[in-house]
Design a protein around this motif. Structure first.
Motif, PDB file in Angstrom:
ATOM      1  N   SER A 210       0.804  -1.174   0.252  1.00  0.00           N
ATOM      2  CA  SER A 210       0.648  -0.156   0.074  1.00  0.00           C
ATOM      3  C   SER A 210       0.162   1.367   0.019  1.00  0.00           C
ATOM      4  CB  SER A 210      -0.907  -0.274   1.269  1.00  0.00           C
ATOM      5  OG  SER A 210      -0.495   0.260   2.791  1.00  0.00           O
ATOM      6  N   GLU A 211       2.277   1.072   0.862  1.00  0.00           N
ATOM      7  CA  GLU A 211       2.914   2.427   0.394  1.00  0.00           C
ATOM      8  C   GLU A 211       3.011   2.738  -1.233  1.00  0.00           C
ATOM      9  OE1 GLU A 211       4.507   4.413   2.144  1.00  0.00           O
ATOM     10  OE2 GLU A 211       3.011   3.891   3.837  1.00  0.00           O
ATOM     11  N   SER A 212       3.701   1.671  -1.783  1.00  0.00           N
ATOM     12  CA  SER A 212       3.594   1.756  -3.116  1.00  0.00           C
ATOM     13  C   SER A 212       2.809   2.027  -3.911  1.00  0.00           C
ATOM     14  CB  SER A 212       5.134   1.020  -3.748  1.00  0.00           C
ATOM     15  OG  SER A 212       4.133  -0.567  -3.743  1.00  0.00           O
ATOM     16  N   SER A 213       1.265   2.192  -3.652  1.00  0.00           N
ATOM     17  CA  SER A 213       0.324   1.518  -4.577  1.00  0.00           C
ATOM     18  C   SER A 213      -0.334   3.009  -5.749  1.00  0.00           C
ATOM     19  CB  SER A 213      -0.909   1.070  -3.833  1.00  0.00           C
ATOM     20  OG  SER A 213      -1.010   1.730  -2.644  1.00  0.00           O
ATOM     21  N   ASN A 214       0.199   4.246  -4.460  1.00  0.00           N
ATOM     22  CA  ASN A 214      -0.035   4.984  -5.159  1.00  0.00           C
ATOM     23  C   ASN A 214      -1.761   5.935  -5.273  1.00  0.00           C
ATOM     24  OD1 ASN A 214       2.844   6.249  -5.855  1.00  0.00           O
ATOM     25  ND2 ASN A 214       2.909   5.502  -8.072  1.00  0.00           N
ATOM     26  N   GLU A 215      -1.936   5.115  -4.089  1.00  0.00           N
ATOM     27  CA  GLU A 215      -3.519   5.291  -4.214  1.00  0.00           C
ATOM     28  C   GLU A 215      -4.018   5.960  -2.514  1.00  0.00           C
ATOM     29  OE1 GLU A 215      -5.500   1.867  -5.433  1.00  0.00           O
ATOM     30  OE2 GLU A 215      -4.718   1.978  -7.152  1.00  0.00           O
ATOM     31  N   TYR A 216      -3.483   7.174  -2.371  1.00  0.00           N
ATOM     32  CA  TYR A 216      -4.080   7.698  -1.634  1.00  0.00           C
ATOM     33  C   TYR A 216      -5.068   8.219  -0.963  1.00  0.00           C
ATOM     34  CZ  TYR A 216       0.707   6.551  -1.452  1.00  0.00           C
ATOM     35  OH  TYR A 216       1.980   5.909  -2.034  1.00  0.00           O
ATOM     36  N   THR A 217      -5.239   7.853   0.874  1.00  0.00           N
ATOM     37  CA  THR A 217      -7.329   9.000   0.448  1.00  0.00           C
ATOM     38  C   THR A 217      -6.755  10.052   1.510  1.00  0.00           C
ATOM     39  OG1 THR A 217      -7.484   7.167   2.918  1.00  0.00           O
ATOM     40  CG2 THR A 217      -8.106   6.432   1.247  1.00  0.00           C
ATOM     41  N   TYR A 218      -7.247  11.100   2.032  1.00  0.00           N
ATOM     42  CA  TYR A 218      -7.326  12.179   2.455  1.00  0.00           C
ATOM     43  C   TYR A 218      -6.512  11.581   4.232  1.00  0.00           C
ATOM     44  CZ  TYR A 218      -8.825  15.430   6.928  1.00  0.00           C
ATOM     45  OH  TYR A 218      -8.660  16.441   7.138  1.00  0.00           O
ATOM     46  N   ALA A 219      -6.882  10.751   5.245  1.00  0.00           N
ATOM     47  CA  ALA A 219      -6.838  10.046   6.250  1.00  0.00           C
ATOM     48  C   ALA A 219      -5.547   9.752   5.870  1.00  0.00           C
ATOM     49  CB  ALA A 219      -7.132   9.195   6.756  1.00  0.00           C
ATOM     50  N   ASP A 220      -4.372   9.401   4.667  1.00  0.00           N
ATOM     51  CA  ASP A 220      -2.941   8.759   4.396  1.00  0.00           C
ATOM     52  C   ASP A 220      -2.138  10.090   4.397  1.00  0.00           C
ATOM     53  OD1 ASP A 220      -3.043   6.266   4.024  1.00  0.00           O
ATOM     54  OD2 ASP A 220      -3.970   6.665   1.918  1.00  0.00           O
ATOM     55  N   LEU A 221      -3.653  11.263   4.075  1.00  0.00           N
ATOM     56  CA  LEU A 221      -2.737  12.662   3.696  1.00  0.00           C
ATOM     57  C   LEU A 221      -2.261  14.091   5.689  1.00  0.00           C
ATOM     58  CD1 LEU A 221      -4.227  13.558  -0.270  1.00  0.00           C
ATOM     59  CD2 LEU A 221      -1.567  12.777   0.312  1.00  0.00           C
ATOM     60  N   ALA A 247      -7.233  14.559  -8.096  1.00  0.00           N
ATOM     61  CA  ALA A 247      -6.420  15.128  -9.270  1.00  0.00           C
ATOM     62  C   ALA A 247      -4.849  14.940  -8.491  1.00  0.00           C
ATOM     63  CB  ALA A 247      -6.482  16.371  -8.599  1.00  0.00           C
ATOM     64  N   ILE A 248      -5.023  14.924  -6.886  1.00  0.00           N
ATOM     65  CA  ILE A 248      -3.247  14.824  -6.387  1.00  0.00           C
ATOM     66  C   ILE A 248      -3.359  13.353  -6.134  1.00  0.00           C
ATOM     67  CG2 ILE A 248      -2.740  14.174  -4.185  1.00  0.00           C
ATOM     68  CD1 ILE A 248      -4.355  16.727  -2.720  1.00  0.00           C
ATOM     69  N   ASN A 249      -3.813  12.210  -5.986  1.00  0.00           N
ATOM     70  CA  ASN A 249      -3.435  11.274  -7.023  1.00  0.00           C
ATOM     71  C   ASN A 249      -2.877  11.133  -8.303  1.00  0.00           C
ATOM     72  OD1 ASN A 249      -3.528   8.765  -4.979  1.00  0.00           O
ATOM     73  ND2 ASN A 249      -5.717   9.020  -3.828  1.00  0.00           N
ATOM     74  N   TYR A 250      -3.955  11.157  -9.140  1.00  0.00           N
ATOM     75  CA  TYR A 250      -2.980  11.618 -10.725  1.00  0.00           C
ATOM     76  C   TYR A 250      -1.636  12.030 -10.565  1.00  0.00           C
ATOM     77  CZ  TYR A 250      -3.288  11.484 -15.934  1.00  0.00           C
ATOM     78  OH  TYR A 250      -3.118  10.699 -16.576  1.00  0.00           O
ATOM     79  N   VAL A 251      -1.598  13.673 -10.049  1.00  0.00           N
ATOM     80  CA  VAL A 251      -0.034  13.735 -10.114  1.00  0.00           C
ATOM     81  C   VAL A 251       1.205  12.371  -9.160  1.00  0.00           C
ATOM     82  CG1 VAL A 251       1.594  15.525  -9.234  1.00  0.00           C
ATOM     83  CG2 VAL A 251      -0.742  16.423 -10.212  1.00  0.00           C
ATOM     84  N   ILE A 252       0.918  12.083  -8.504  1.00  0.00           N
ATOM     85  CA  ILE A 252       1.577  11.077  -7.420  1.00  0.00           C
ATOM     86  C   ILE A 252       1.630   9.597  -8.141  1.00  0.00           C
ATOM     87  CG2 ILE A 252       1.435   9.368  -6.132  1.00  0.00           C
ATOM     88  CD1 ILE A 252      -0.368  11.266  -3.729  1.00  0.00           C
ATOM     89  N   SER A 309       2.189  -2.430 -14.810  1.00  0.00           N
ATOM     90  CA  SER A 309       2.189  -3.100 -15.944  1.00  0.00           C
ATOM     91  C   SER A 309       0.501  -3.288 -15.959  1.00  0.00           C
ATOM     92  CB  SER A 309       3.245  -3.605 -16.187  1.00  0.00           C
ATOM     93  OG  SER A 309       3.447  -4.851 -14.944  1.00  0.00           O
ATOM     94  N   LYS A 310       0.598  -4.110 -15.629  1.00  0.00           N
ATOM     95  CA  LYS A 310      -0.950  -5.094 -15.268  1.00  0.00           C
ATOM     96  C   LYS A 310      -2.129  -4.271 -14.897  1.00  0.00           C
ATOM     97  CE  LYS A 310      -3.174  -9.076 -13.515  1.00  0.00           C
ATOM     98  NZ  LYS A 310      -2.551 -10.711 -12.892  1.00  0.00           N
ATOM     99  N   ASP A 311      -2.627  -3.419 -13.926  1.00  0.00           N
ATOM    100  CA  ASP A 311      -2.824  -2.378 -14.313  1.00  0.00           C
ATOM    101  C   ASP A 311      -2.284  -0.709 -13.935  1.00  0.00           C
ATOM    102  OD1 ASP A 311      -5.565  -1.108 -13.333  1.00  0.00           O
ATOM    103  OD2 ASP A 311      -5.560  -1.708 -11.706  1.00  0.00           O
ATOM    104  N   GLU A 312      -2.969   0.120 -14.690  1.00  0.00           N
ATOM    105  CA  GLU A 312      -2.473   1.497 -14.778  1.00  0.00           C
ATOM    106  C   GLU A 312      -3.534   2.711 -14.645  1.00  0.00           C
ATOM    107  OE1 GLU A 312       0.328   2.435 -15.882  1.00  0.00           O
ATOM    108  OE2 GLU A 312       1.754   0.864 -17.215  1.00  0.00           O
ATOM    109  N   ARG A 313      -4.658   1.768 -13.231  1.00  0.00           N
ATOM    110  CA  ARG A 313      -5.646   3.054 -12.809  1.00  0.00           C
ATOM    111  C   ARG A 313      -4.937   3.635 -11.847  1.00  0.00           C
ATOM    112  NH1 ARG A 313     -11.205  -0.100 -13.229  1.00  0.00           N
ATOM    113  NH2 ARG A 313      -8.904  -2.252 -12.472  1.00  0.00           N
ATOM    114  N   VAL A 314      -5.394   4.405 -11.808  1.00  0.00           N
ATOM    115  CA  VAL A 314      -4.584   4.819 -10.030  1.00  0.00           C
ATOM    116  C   VAL A 314      -6.624   5.774  -9.482  1.00  0.00           C
ATOM    117  CG1 VAL A 314      -4.047   6.691  -8.902  1.00  0.00           C
ATOM    118  CG2 VAL A 314      -3.627   6.474 -11.067  1.00  0.00           C
ATOM    119  N   SER A 315      -6.967   6.719  -9.572  1.00  0.00           N
ATOM    120  CA  SER A 315      -8.062   7.060  -8.666  1.00  0.00           C
ATOM    121  C   SER A 315      -9.108   7.189 -10.057  1.00  0.00           C
ATOM    122  CB  SER A 315      -8.308   7.341  -7.937  1.00  0.00           C
ATOM    123  OG  SER A 315      -7.949   8.940  -8.345  1.00  0.00           O
ATOM    124  N   TYR A 316      -8.772   7.653 -10.593  1.00  0.00           N
ATOM    125  CA  TYR A 316      -9.863   7.834 -12.590  1.00  0.00           C
ATOM    126  C   TYR A 316     -10.207   6.725 -12.771  1.00  0.00           C
ATOM    127  CZ  TYR A 316      -7.393  12.334 -12.262  1.00  0.00           C
ATOM    128  OH  TYR A 316      -7.147  14.055 -11.703  1.00  0.00           O
TER     129      TYR A 316
END
Length: 493
Positions: A210-221, A247-252, A309-316
């Protein structure tokens, strides 16, 4: 399930289950008739077994148990072959969206614990909207069976309603017509309690992945921002702005930032406006600067790219590409993905990821400068920029700054702002090139024909008789007298 060392996944390792839904009869029908043909009986049986580890009338976590229980349930031996088989069943469930696996490393015991998070089966409507799953099901059971299954979920409208022209009016009662809320009073204690609970749940669920998944929530921040930070109040407002979190997740995702790095960036000057709104362009500039300057993070970027490489999606939401707009795979990508995966990548991932695949070592600074300008100044959409990169790679064109800039300017001027429009643009460009080549070839052919005809139509050369060629002869005295007499008459003498 990505297990590099088979000794990290054995019958002696412990596991627990998490689920936040209950199974309905529709879920059961979907699992048995739709999902089972795709992944097999063993994988679906494993899913049912995991579901039962939490009481049917409860949600949340199961007790910690050894994975030996899973081996016994499936009737497989706890050997290397059995472990690989079990990993395969988990991988199938993960690939079709029924399971997420997290591996936790316990420092004290130097051991791993596995968390299996169950996900609910999709409803029929959602399932058949998913192109990947529908195509997989078609490959397994055939298109006619797929059509039959899809229609079996629908109950037809009564004949009396469907055959007559009827006027429809929505007479439903809105929420605020029936209920009145006291919006003047803000319950700070309730909001604080919700914040603490959500933050604590996030801390409990933190794992290595989860530290490297680049999918973060408000609580993480918010848990990483000091209370005395000057931007603390602005960041707290993000809990009411899910779009800004996206938008922040996409920049990450775009610049491969860690949670600590993005938290530091959010705490810098200029990231929030005077009104407390997030200035996404400023965040992108600082993230890009961080991405460019810190060359020591190259290994981490490669690790993130492999993971994604298998799943290129973030939160969009992932965009589906119409097969009519599929682009052919360039030689550099052959063997890495199929045609559908390649086009899905172009349509959904940031351009930095596509460049990373084109330049597997390190992206040259010159190339990054060009596309940073396109991204920051021209504001081209990522999918349009990716099609531009495809055009350069597939036609083996020069990565010349002026050339790339001219194409980007043309795309901007023609208001190309979608993947489909960009595909039409390069197809038109290819058609124009082909026509120019054809016209050029025709001109050369016509020129040669005209030249040969000109040579054929030239007048024949007429030989000119020179004085040297005149046959010399001598005159008699009588002839000379007559000539002299004639000349005197002509002279008038």
């Amino acid at each position: 399930m990505k297990i590099l060392n088979i000794l990290h996944f054995t019958e002696n390792h412990r596991f627990y289950i998490y689920r936040d839904f209950s199974m309905s009869s529709m879920n059961t029908y979907m699992l048995n008739n739709i999902y089972q043909p795709m992944v097999g009986l063993s994988a679906i049986s494993l899913y049912h077994f995991l579901y039962q580890q939490v009481s049917s009338d409860q949600l949340g976590y199961s007790e910690l148990e050894q994975q030996r229980k899973l081996f016994l349930f499936l009737g497989i031996e706890p050997s290397e072959r059995g472990r690989k088989f079990l990993i395969e069943q988990f991988s199938k469930l993960e690939a079709i969206g029924l399971l997420q696996t997290y591996r936790k490393y316990i420092l004290d015991s130097d051991d791993y614990i596995y968390e299996y998070k169950l996900l609910s089966a999709l409803s029929p409507k959602e399932f058949f909207k998913n192109q990947h799953l529908t195509l997989l099901l078609r490959d397994k059971i055939g298109k006619h069976t797929v059509i039959s299954l899809r229609e079996s979920f629908k109950e037809k409208l009564p004949t009396e309603i469907s055959t007559k022209e009827i006027y429809s009016e929505n007479v439903s009662v809105p929420f605020y017509d029936l209920f009145q809320l006291n919006t003047q009073v803000v319950d700070n204690e309730l909001e604080q309690a919700e914040l603490e609970v959500s933050a604590s749940l996030q801390i409990v669920n933190q794992t290595l992945e989860s530290e490297s998944s680049n999918e973060y929530t408000y609580a993480d921040l918010i848990t990483r921002i000091p209370r005395n930070s000057m931007n603390r109040s602005c960041i707290e407002n993000l809990k009411y702005e899910p779009e800004q979190i996206n938008a922040i997740n996409y920049v990450i995702k775009k610049y491969h930032l860690t949670l600590q790095e993005v938290s530091s960036l959010l705490d810098e000057d200029g990231i929030f406006s005077e009104n407390g709104d997030l200035v996404i362009d400023q965040l992108q500039k600082k993230a890009n600067s961080n991405y460019r300057q810190d060359k020591t993070r190259e290994d981490n970027r490669e690790r993130f790219l492999k993971k994604d490489s298998k799943d290129e999606r973030v939160s969009y939401e992932e965009k589906i590409v119409d097969p009519d707009y599929f682009l052919d795979i360039p030689e550099v990508f052959i063997g890495q993905c199929d045609k559908q995966q390649y086009n899905m990548m172009l349509c959904n991932v940031p351009y930095t990821h596509v460049l990373k695949r084109v330049f597997p070592g390190s992206i040259p600074d010159r190339i990054l400068d060009i596309f940073d300008k396109i991204d920051m100044n021209y504001k081209l959409k990522e999918e349009v920029t990716n099609v531009l990169i495809h055009y350069l790679v597939s036609h083996d064109l020069d990565w010349n700054k002026n050339f790339i800039d001219s194409i980007a300017s043309d795309l901007l001027g023609k208001q190309v702002n979608s993947f489909e429009q960009a595909v039409k643009y390069i197809r038109n460009k290819n058609e124009i090139k082909e026509k120019l080549k054809e016209n050029k070839a025709n001109k050369k052919s016509n020129s040669r024909t005209y030249s040969s005809r000109m040579n054929q139509n030239q007048k024949p050369k007429i030989p000119i008789i020179t004085t040297n060629q005149v046959e010399k002869r001598s005159f008699t005295q009588k002839e000379l007298d007559e000539i002299q007499k004639l000349t005197q008459q002509l002279d008038g003498n």
